[in-house]
Design a protein around this motif. Structure first.
Motif, PDB file in Angstrom:
ATOM      1  N   ASN A 140       0.791  -1.227   0.000  1.00  0.00           N
ATOM      2  CA  ASN A 140       0.000   0.000   0.000  1.00  0.00           C
ATOM      3  C   ASN A 140       0.826   1.281   0.000  1.00  0.00           C
ATOM      4  O   ASN A 140       0.335   2.338  -0.406  1.00  0.00           O
ATOM      5  CB  ASN A 140      -0.928   0.017   1.219  1.00  0.00           C
ATOM      6  CG  ASN A 140      -2.062  -0.979   1.104  1.00  0.00           C
ATOM      7  OD1 ASN A 140      -3.105  -0.696   0.530  1.00  0.00           O
ATOM      8  ND2 ASN A 140      -1.859  -2.178   1.648  1.00  0.00           N
ATOM      9  N   LEU A 141       2.070   1.215   0.463  1.00  0.00           N
ATOM     10  CA  LEU A 141       2.857   2.430   0.619  1.00  0.00           C
ATOM     11  C   LEU A 141       3.934   2.614  -0.441  1.00  0.00           C
ATOM     12  O   LEU A 141       4.589   3.656  -0.475  1.00  0.00           O
ATOM     13  CB  LEU A 141       3.519   2.452   2.005  1.00  0.00           C
ATOM     14  CG  LEU A 141       2.754   3.206   3.108  1.00  0.00           C
ATOM     15  CD1 LEU A 141       1.406   2.568   3.359  1.00  0.00           C
ATOM     16  CD2 LEU A 141       3.562   3.246   4.393  1.00  0.00           C
ATOM     17  N   ALA A 195       5.495   7.159   6.450  1.00  0.00           N
ATOM     18  CA  ALA A 195       5.109   8.009   5.328  1.00  0.00           C
ATOM     19  C   ALA A 195       6.053   7.821   4.157  1.00  0.00           C
ATOM     20  O   ALA A 195       7.278   7.921   4.320  1.00  0.00           O
ATOM     21  CB  ALA A 195       5.108   9.475   5.760  1.00  0.00           C
ATOM     22  N   ASN A 196       5.495   7.552   2.991  1.00  0.00           N
ATOM     23  CA  ASN A 196       6.281   7.592   1.765  1.00  0.00           C
ATOM     24  C   ASN A 196       6.220   9.037   1.288  1.00  0.00           C
ATOM     25  O   ASN A 196       5.231   9.465   0.697  1.00  0.00           O
ATOM     26  CB  ASN A 196       5.720   6.634   0.718  1.00  0.00           C
ATOM     27  CG  ASN A 196       6.707   6.391  -0.407  1.00  0.00           C
ATOM     28  OD1 ASN A 196       7.570   7.222  -0.695  1.00  0.00           O
ATOM     29  ND2 ASN A 196       6.588   5.243  -1.057  1.00  0.00           N
ATOM     30  N   ASN A 197       7.267   9.781   1.588  1.00  0.00           N
ATOM     31  CA  ASN A 197       7.245  11.228   1.442  1.00  0.00           C
ATOM     32  C   ASN A 197       8.556  11.702   0.814  1.00  0.00           C
ATOM     33  O   ASN A 197       9.623  11.155   1.094  1.00  0.00           O
ATOM     34  CB  ASN A 197       7.047  11.848   2.842  1.00  0.00           C
ATOM     35  CG  ASN A 197       6.779  13.337   2.787  1.00  0.00           C
ATOM     36  OD1 ASN A 197       7.642  14.121   2.422  1.00  0.00           O
ATOM     37  ND2 ASN A 197       5.588  13.728   3.187  1.00  0.00           N
ATOM     38  N   THR A 198       8.469  12.732  -0.007  1.00  0.00           N
ATOM     39  CA  THR A 198       9.663  13.238  -0.682  1.00  0.00           C
ATOM     40  C   THR A 198      10.621  13.961   0.258  1.00  0.00           C
ATOM     41  O   THR A 198      11.691  14.405  -0.171  1.00  0.00           O
ATOM     42  CB  THR A 198       9.280  14.193  -1.829  1.00  0.00           C
ATOM     43  OG1 THR A 198       8.527  15.295  -1.295  1.00  0.00           O
ATOM     44  CG2 THR A 198       8.447  13.465  -2.876  1.00  0.00           C
ATOM     45  N   CYS A 199      10.278  14.061   1.531  1.00  0.00           N
ATOM     46  CA  CYS A 199      11.156  14.754   2.487  1.00  0.00           C
ATOM     47  C   CYS A 199      12.449  13.983   2.750  1.00  0.00           C
ATOM     48  O   CYS A 199      13.369  14.518   3.387  1.00  0.00           O
ATOM     49  CB  CYS A 199      10.431  15.018   3.808  1.00  0.00           C
ATOM     50  SG  CYS A 199      10.036  13.539   4.767  1.00  0.00           S
ATOM     51  N   ALA A 236       1.964   8.192   0.087  1.00  0.00           N
ATOM     52  CA  ALA A 236       1.041   7.371   0.871  1.00  0.00           C
ATOM     53  C   ALA A 236       1.469   7.462   2.325  1.00  0.00           C
ATOM     54  O   ALA A 236       2.590   7.881   2.637  1.00  0.00           O
ATOM     55  CB  ALA A 236       1.046   5.917   0.393  1.00  0.00           C
ATOM     56  N   CYS A 237       0.584   7.050   3.225  1.00  0.00           N
ATOM     57  CA  CYS A 237       0.898   7.124   4.649  1.00  0.00           C
ATOM     58  C   CYS A 237       0.163   6.012   5.395  1.00  0.00           C
ATOM     59  O   CYS A 237      -1.001   5.715   5.098  1.00  0.00           O
ATOM     60  CB  CYS A 237       0.489   8.485   5.218  1.00  0.00           C
ATOM     61  SG  CYS A 237       0.944   8.733   6.953  1.00  0.00           S
ATOM     62  N   ALA A 238       0.857   5.399   6.350  1.00  0.00           N
ATOM     63  CA  ALA A 238       0.252   4.363   7.194  1.00  0.00           C
ATOM     64  C   ALA A 238       0.290   4.820   8.647  1.00  0.00           C
ATOM     65  O   ALA A 238       1.275   5.416   9.102  1.00  0.00           O
ATOM     66  CB  ALA A 238       0.995   3.037   7.044  1.00  0.00           C
ATOM     67  N   LEU A 239      -0.783   4.549   9.365  1.00  0.00           N
ATOM     68  CA  LEU A 239      -0.878   4.860  10.791  1.00  0.00           C
ATOM     69  C   LEU A 239      -1.116   3.557  11.542  1.00  0.00           C
ATOM     70  O   LEU A 239      -2.142   2.899  11.344  1.00  0.00           O
ATOM     71  CB  LEU A 239      -2.018   5.838  11.065  1.00  0.00           C
ATOM     72  CG  LEU A 239      -1.953   7.191  10.350  1.00  0.00           C
ATOM     73  CD1 LEU A 239      -3.210   8.012  10.648  1.00  0.00           C
ATOM     74  CD2 LEU A 239      -0.713   7.960  10.761  1.00  0.00           C
ATOM     75  N   LEU A 240      -0.162   3.181  12.385  1.00  0.00           N
ATOM     76  CA  LEU A 240      -0.282   1.959  13.186  1.00  0.00           C
ATOM     77  C   LEU A 240      -0.478   2.366  14.637  1.00  0.00           C
ATOM     78  O   LEU A 240       0.447   2.867  15.284  1.00  0.00           O
ATOM     79  CB  LEU A 240       0.967   1.087  13.040  1.00  0.00           C
ATOM     80  CG  LEU A 240       1.154   0.350  11.702  1.00  0.00           C
ATOM     81  CD1 LEU A 240       1.627   1.302  10.608  1.00  0.00           C
ATOM     82  CD2 LEU A 240       2.163  -0.775  11.838  1.00  0.00           C
ATOM     83  N   VAL A 241      -1.694   2.164  15.119  1.00  0.00           N
ATOM     84  CA  VAL A 241      -2.071   2.631  16.454  1.00  0.00           C
ATOM     85  C   VAL A 241      -2.177   1.442  17.398  1.00  0.00           C
ATOM     86  O   VAL A 241      -2.674   0.372  17.024  1.00  0.00           O
ATOM     87  CB  VAL A 241      -3.424   3.386  16.409  1.00  0.00           C
ATOM     88  CG1 VAL A 241      -3.747   3.991  17.772  1.00  0.00           C
ATOM     89  CG2 VAL A 241      -3.393   4.467  15.343  1.00  0.00           C
TER      90      VAL A 241
END
Length: 400
Positions: A214-215, A325-329, A270-275
């Protein structure tokens, strides 16, 4: 690989964590040389490594993925670590490969760390399914934050005696110059949260293979920025829990990232949150909707959220959150690494240490920096689309 270092661990408080029969050691390490770890130790211990991997895998009821935890700046972590990654792809091609890579800081005491890191990056680009980059500077800043909380008295009910952050008398002591135990503990907490769904029950459990599925929309862009909240889930510190909504806000602030980055001002793929803890699906949805306006997602994946709920919280806390987070940062980290590499490579400094190893040629360096440059360019192309108009896909027209 060093026997002395491994023996020290086996005689310390973590001795029961490791199976001594699965350890592989040598008299010395790789001497901060990627080529020694990858070309010499890799070839020398290949069969031994494969045998131990197979033995461990055969004891698994449901093998989901392999974790590789290694440093990028040294010789063994970067060289032998990526050699093992290649072996895993050859021997277990269907099993996902997660890599936690600790990147060196600009003030690293290993002069050749830029060479080792860039050579290892090429292997990560080609053979890993997911990479969780971590920077030593970020880990050290988090340890400093813990120390400040202790000194300010903002602790919970207890701080254990004789812990990493207190003296034998129970009073706070200064952060050691190189607090590696505390820094490693933070990475351990990341992995504990990442694997919680595989170990505990939950209303919305997430398999590890779902993270990659997914990410990671593109095979090379598989570097996931991780953030933890609360930051102070070290085993020896009991701090007040954050309010639930504040916990979600913290996960997207730069202070809680495990690399020097600010994802809020970059582009999300994309972003995943695991709580973990007593959190409802409605709480997740409410906070996602609240945060959405402040986050920049690519136009073709505006709903790129993956969520997981594990009902068992970390010890001493009511709830916790791991954001991936799959992020360009991540791009500035790679650009800085490239710049440090080029400063050495333009002068051909220290190259002879690598080129004297059988199988190591100068083309290995040019191919490695080319691979890194291509990766940076892919992130540049994505960043160029940030702020552009959102284009909705045209609807399918049905002839009547």
């Amino acid at each position: 690989m060093e026997e002395g270092v491994v023996n020290e661990i086996l005689q310390g408080p973590l001795r029961d964590v490791f199976d001594s029969k699965q350890l592989i050691t040598d008299v010395s390490g790789s001497g901060n040389n990627w080529a020694v770890g990858h070309k010499i130790y890799g070839c020398q211990y290949r069969e031994n490594i494969v045998e131990k991997l197979r033995k461990t895998a055969e004891h698994c009821d449901c093998l989901q993925c392999f974790f590789i935890i290694h440093s990028m700046g040294g010789g063994t972590g970067s060289g032998l670590g990526t050699f093992v990654l290649n072996l895993l792809e050859e021997e277990f091609p269907e099993v996902y490969r997660f890599v936690t890579s600790v990147y060196p800081s600009g003030e690293d005491d290993v002069i050749t760390s830029p060479y080792n890191s860039v050579l290892a990056m090429k292997e990560l680009n080609e053979h890993a399914d997911c990479v969780l980059p971590i920077e030593n500077e970020s880990l050290f800043e988090i340890v400093n934050k813990i120390h400040q909380m202790i000194n300010s008295g903002k602790l919970g009910s207890t701080v254990k005696q004789n812990s990493l952050v207190t003296s034998s008398a129970g009073s706070a002591k200064p952060v050691p110059e190189k607090p590696f135990d505390a820094m490693n503990n933070i990475v351990a907490n990341l992995l504990l949260n990442l694997t919680s769904s595989a170990r505990f029950e939950g209303s919305l459990n997430m398999d590890l293979n779902e993270i990659s599925m997914n990410l990671v929309p593109f095979p090379r862009l598989h570097y996931l920025v991780s953030s933890l909240t609360p930051l102070y889930t070290l085993a020896d510190v009991n701090v007040p829990s954050r309010r639930l909504d504040q916990m979600f806000s913290d996960a997207f602030s730069r202070d809680h990232q495990l690399i020097q980055a600010d994802p809020k001002h970059s582009l999300y793929l994309a972003c995943a949150l695991l709580v973990r803890g007593n959190v409802q699906v409605s709480d997740l949805r409410r906070n996602i909707e609240r945060l959405k306006p402040s986050l920049h997602f690519v136009s073709w994946n505006q709903e790129g959220w993956k969520t997981g709920l594990c009902s068992v919280p970390p010890v001493g806390h009511s709830h916790s959150l791991l954001a991936l987070a799959n992020n360009t940062c991540v791009k500035p980290t790679f650009i800085e690494l490239k710049d440090r590499f080029m400063k050495l490579y333009k002068k051909k400094a220290h190259l002879h240490h690598y080129l004297q190893i059988d199988g190591m040629e100068q083309s290995c360096f040019s191919e490695a920096i080319s691979s890194l440059s291509d990766l940076i360019e892919e992130y540049n192309e994505l960043d160029a689309t940030k702020g552009g108009p959102r284009i909705d896909p045209s609807r399918l027209k049905i002839a009547v």
